[in-house]
Design a protein around this motif. Structure first.
Motif, short mmCIF file in Angstrom:
data_model
loop_
_atom_site.label_atom_id
_atom_site.label_comp_id
_atom_site.label_asym_id
_atom_site.label_seq_id
_atom_site.Cartn_x
_atom_site.Cartn_y
_atom_site.Cartn_z
N SER A 5 0.85 -1.20 0.00
CA SER A 5 0.00 0.00 0.00
C SER A 5 0.88 1.24 0.00
N ALA A 6 0.30 2.35 -0.43
CA ALA A 6 1.05 3.61 -0.52
C ALA A 6 0.10 4.79 -0.39
N ASN A 7 0.68 5.99 -0.23
CA ASN A 7 -0.15 7.19 -0.12
C ASN A 7 -0.94 7.45 -1.40
N TRP A 8 -0.28 7.10 -2.52
CA TRP A 8 -0.94 7.33 -3.81
C TRP A 8 -0.78 6.10 -4.68
N LEU A 9 -1.85 5.77 -5.38
CA LEU A 9 -1.79 4.67 -6.33
C LEU A 9 -2.36 5.16 -7.67
N LEU A 10 -1.50 5.18 -8.67
CA LEU A 10 -1.95 5.60 -10.00
C LEU A 10 -2.31 4.36 -10.79
N GLU A 17 -7.43 7.06 -13.31
CA GLU A 17 -7.91 7.09 -11.92
C GLU A 17 -6.75 7.02 -10.92
N ILE A 18 -6.80 7.88 -9.93
CA ILE A 18 -5.78 7.90 -8.88
C ILE A 18 -6.46 7.55 -7.56
N ILE A 19 -5.88 6.64 -6.77
CA ILE A 19 -6.48 6.28 -5.48
C ILE A 19 -5.58 6.81 -4.37
N GLU A 20 -6.15 7.64 -3.50
CA GLU A 20 -5.38 8.12 -2.35
C GLU A 20 -5.42 7.03 -1.28
N ASN A 21 -4.29 6.77 -0.61
CA ASN A 21 -4.16 5.66 0.34
C ASN A 21 -4.64 4.36 -0.31
N GLY A 22 -3.93 3.97 -1.34
CA GLY A 22 -4.33 2.82 -2.15
C GLY A 22 -3.56 1.56 -1.79
N ASN A 47 -0.96 -9.34 5.93
CA ASN A 47 -0.09 -8.21 6.20
C ASN A 47 0.00 -7.33 4.95
N ILE A 48 -0.50 -6.11 5.06
CA ILE A 48 -0.44 -5.18 3.93
C ILE A 48 0.75 -4.26 4.17
N GLU A 49 1.80 -4.44 3.36
CA GLU A 49 3.05 -3.68 3.60
C GLU A 49 2.89 -2.24 3.11
N TYR A 50 3.05 -1.29 4.04
CA TYR A 50 2.98 0.13 3.69
C TYR A 50 4.37 0.59 3.23
N LEU A 51 4.46 1.22 2.08
CA LEU A 51 5.77 1.51 1.48
C LEU A 51 6.38 2.83 1.95
N GLY A 52 5.85 3.44 2.98
CA GLY A 52 6.51 4.58 3.61
C GLY A 52 5.91 5.91 3.23
N GLU A 53 6.43 6.94 3.91
CA GLU A 53 5.89 8.31 3.75
C GLU A 53 5.93 8.77 2.30
N ASN A 54 4.87 9.38 1.87
CA ASN A 54 4.77 9.96 0.51
C ASN A 54 5.05 8.94 -0.60
N SER A 55 4.65 7.70 -0.31
CA SER A 55 4.93 6.64 -1.28
C SER A 55 3.92 6.64 -2.43
N VAL A 56 4.40 6.13 -3.55
CA VAL A 56 3.59 6.07 -4.78
C VAL A 56 3.73 4.68 -5.38
N ILE A 57 2.61 4.13 -5.81
CA ILE A 57 2.60 2.86 -6.55
C ILE A 57 2.00 3.16 -7.93
N MET A 58 2.64 2.65 -8.96
CA MET A 58 2.09 2.83 -10.32
C MET A 58 2.54 1.68 -11.22
N PRO A 59 1.98 1.57 -12.43
CA PRO A 59 2.44 0.51 -13.33
C PRO A 59 3.91 0.74 -13.72
N GLY A 60 4.63 -0.34 -13.99
CA GLY A 60 6.01 -0.22 -14.48
C GLY A 60 6.06 0.55 -15.78
N LEU A 61 7.20 1.23 -16.01
CA LEU A 61 7.32 2.05 -17.23
C LEU A 61 7.64 1.18 -18.44
N ILE A 62 7.10 1.57 -19.55
CA ILE A 62 7.31 0.84 -20.81
C ILE A 62 8.07 1.73 -21.78
#
Ligand code: MCF
Ligand code: FE
Length: 410
Positions: A5-10, A17-22, A47-62
């Motif tokens: 999980s992270a603060n932002w999930l794109l 769509e962007i999910i806050e606390n995703g 166990n949902i691992e939180y990736l830290g302050e101001n963290s972002v999760i998004m798809p890998g870059l292509i």
């Protein structure tokens, strides 16, 4: 199953769509996606691992377009003019190819993983990058290139192409996908184009071509003059262009996963044709800048799908996609900065997957679990600023999951 999980999930889905606390659950594929609160209720024992302050999760870059075989270039090639660059490639190609050892290419691929890239479209001129592309954890769409305009060389070139493609097909796997690249309208004989496109159609392969990259190309194709005139006369004893731009595009009908790289000189009619073909335009801004080609007019493309690429180190100083889109962000000054940032992130994920024909690039159930994560330097207060904050402040990732495996923390 893993949970992060992270603060932002794109999601980078079609609505961006962007999910806050995703939070996201995945193994090789994405299993579920939602907010942290929803996940705590749905999966109370996990166990949902939180990736830290101001963290972002998004798809890998292509990175939809890269030439790994030219990775040894640093200061050898002539920048500033497309035709001069091409002459310098012809002059130094042997020494550059020889210097691009497997170790060097492997190192570039592993840097790409640290920089958040999970998939590449690798244009292979010689097949010397094949072992690296087979062995890397990255997903590789491996484009065997056809190139050559001299009529008396066609048979030899086609036999050579078929051998390289056959070798790529022998190694086909889930993360090494053979495909076909036509170098360009000015450099490839129409007969070769027709033959390789038939192979692509029969085998449902992705296809890519350089198109309308320079004024020299446009002048040569339309009027058989301009800066390319002496190049073709002196190097190939060729006095007339073999094709017009629109006749070239016509040949690409019925290719499902099709992309044209550069297109900075494409006119309205050609863009309309590209749209009708259902093709994607791959934008390589650093390369266009270094070879003094025009800046792609993104507003002119309207709804033609967009992907991003670094091109090779033959026309770039980096294969880092974050650096590439940062430059694009500063380059396209006629667009609103927040909308441009969203567009560039979307093109580097969802757009690349479409160009290459992959079930990736979006964080959504049943898509491949190619996921990256990193931390921003400070709090982002508004999702509208998220894409530009990412582009301005990110060069590396803390986690790069490819089909669910974190390749940075093994
Ligand atoms: O995209 C850039 C510029 N346009 C054309 N070709 C290349 C680029 N980077 C590398 N290339 C390769 C191309 O695949 O250089 C050779 C081809 O094999 C040029 S033709 C002598
Ligand atoms: Fe290229």
């Amino acid at each position: 199953m893993k949970f992060i999980s992270a603060n932002w999930l794109l999601t980078c889905d079609d609505n961006f769509e962007i999910i806050e606390n995703g939070a996201i659950a995945f193994d090789e594929k994405i299993i579920d996606i939602g907010t942290i609160d929803e996940f705590q209720i749905k999966y109370p024992k996990d166990n949902i691992e939180y990736l830290g302050e101001n963290s972002v999760i998004m798809p890998g870059l292509i990175n939809t377009h890269v030439h790994l075989e030219f990775s040894a270039n640093k200061t050898t090639l002539q920048y500033g003019n497309f035709v001069k660059w091409l002459f310098s490639v012809m002059e130094h190609r042997e020494e550059l190819i020889e210097k691009a050892t497997k170790e060097l290419i492997d190192k570039e691929l592993s840097n790409m993983i640290s920089n958040g890239t999970t998939t590449i479209g690798a244009i292979s001129s010689y097949g010397f990058d094949m072992d690296s592309c087979i062995q890397t954890p990255l997903n590789v769409v491996y484009f065997t290139e056809i190139l050559g305009s001299k009529a008396d060389m066609i048979d030899t070139l086609f036999v050579d192409f078929q051998a390289k493609l056959k070798s790529a097909i022998t190694h086909k796997s889930e993360n090494f996908i053979p495909a076909i690249a036509v170098h360009s309208p000015y450099s490839t004989h129409p007969f070769l184009i027709r033959e390789v496109l038939n192979i692509a159609k029969e085998n449902k392969m992705a296809v890519s071509a350089h198109f309308q990259e320079s004024k020299a190309e446009n002048d040569w194709l339309n009027h058989s003059n301009g800066e390319f005139e002496s190049f073709f006369k002196d190097m190939l004893d060729q006095h007339k262009s073999l094709t017009k731009p629109s006749d070239f595009l016509e040949q690409f009908k019925n290719i499902e996963h099709l992309s044209f790289t550069h297109c900075v000189e494409a006119n309205e009619k050609e863009l309309e044709q590209i749209k009708k073909l259902g093709a994607t335009i791959t934008h390589c801004p650093n390369s266009n800048r270094l070879l003094n080609n025009s800046i792609l007019n993104i507003s002119y493309l309207k709804d033609i799908p967009l992907a991003m690429g670094t091109d090779g180190l033959s026309s770039n100083n980096t294969l880092n996609m974050f650096e590439e889109i940062r430059n694009a962000f500063f380059m396209h000054t006629n667009l609103d900065s927040a909308a441009l940032a969203d567009k560039l992130i979307q093109a580097s994920t969802n757009g690349g997957a479409k160009a290459l024909g992959l079930n990736k690039g979006i964080l959504k159930k049943d898509f491949d679990a190619d996921i990256i994560a990193f931390q921003l330097p400070d709090r982002c207060n508004n999702p509208k600023n998220l894409s530009s904050s990412i582009i301005l402040h990110t060069s590396k990732t803390t986690h790069t999951y490819i089909k669910g495996n974190d390749e940075l923390n093994k």
